[in-house]
Design an enzyme around this catalytic site. Sequence first.
Site, short mmCIF file in Angstrom:
data_model
loop_
_atom_site.label_atom_id
_atom_site.label_comp_id
_atom_site.label_asym_id
_atom_site.label_seq_id
_atom_site.Cartn_x
_atom_site.Cartn_y
_atom_site.Cartn_z
CG ASP A 51 -1.98 -1.05 1.18
OD1 ASP A 51 -2.43 -1.38 0.07
OD2 ASP A 51 -2.37 -1.56 2.25
CE1 TYR A 109 3.88 -6.65 3.58
CE2 TYR A 109 3.14 -8.94 3.68
CZ TYR A 109 3.22 -7.73 3.02
OH TYR A 109 2.63 -7.60 1.79
#
Length: 262
Positions: A51, A109
């Site tokens: 994002d 992540y």
Amino acid sequence: MKIALGIEYDGSRYFGWQRQDEVESVQQKLEEALSIVANAPIEVFCAGRTDSGVHGTGQVVHFETQAIRPLQSWCFGTNANLPDDIAVKWAVEVSEDFHARFSATARRYRYIIFNNKLRSAILPKGVSHYHYELDHQKMHEAGQFLLGENDFSSFRAAKCQSHTPWRNVHHLNVSRLGNYIVVDIQANAFVHHMVRNIVGSLIEVGQGRQPVEWIQWLLAQRDRTLAAPTAKAEGLYLVDVHYPERFGIPKTALGPLFLANN
């Protein structure tokens, strides 16, 4: 031929990975640079579409081309045409059945929190600042309720387009390195905003506003409105993507740089 690349980028000034009209994206910059090297239009496919404001140290992409170039040219030549905040780390030729997204078996992540009363001027967009003291051990304990295959509706963005909220979390570790708290999570895949929504709720536990068991309760409710607000994009990094060994995808230090040896 089909080429895979390892990509590193600071996503601070980009509107996410995916190419969009009238705004800058990481995909746009990479395709423009590759097209110069190939002397032909190049379209890339990535492992994970990050994002706006999210970073990558372990992004993987692939593209197809008729241009014959040494592998080092796909690295050095592309980097010469990229802005300073995007870089190619490696290049390999891959088999025709490889796909950066669909061949991946797991993504990993890291979310970095600078946990200090005063903000730092270093990496202001590379870490998320949280001034209240956080108990990383309680955050880690709470995170263990999310391991395994579960319905992550409580941690899924309202506009998520995934057909299913079920994901399999392989590990979720929370550790402290001085003033930095690192949330490290790996899963087969993630629903939209899943990592940042999980971190937002773990912060509630770390601050003592909610008990450790609250995360277990949230998971069972399957209701996003009951969880904490989404954590900021700053501080989130895609650090690794796993593939079957037969594809020969290189492994590099996870990053970000100041965590490379941890």
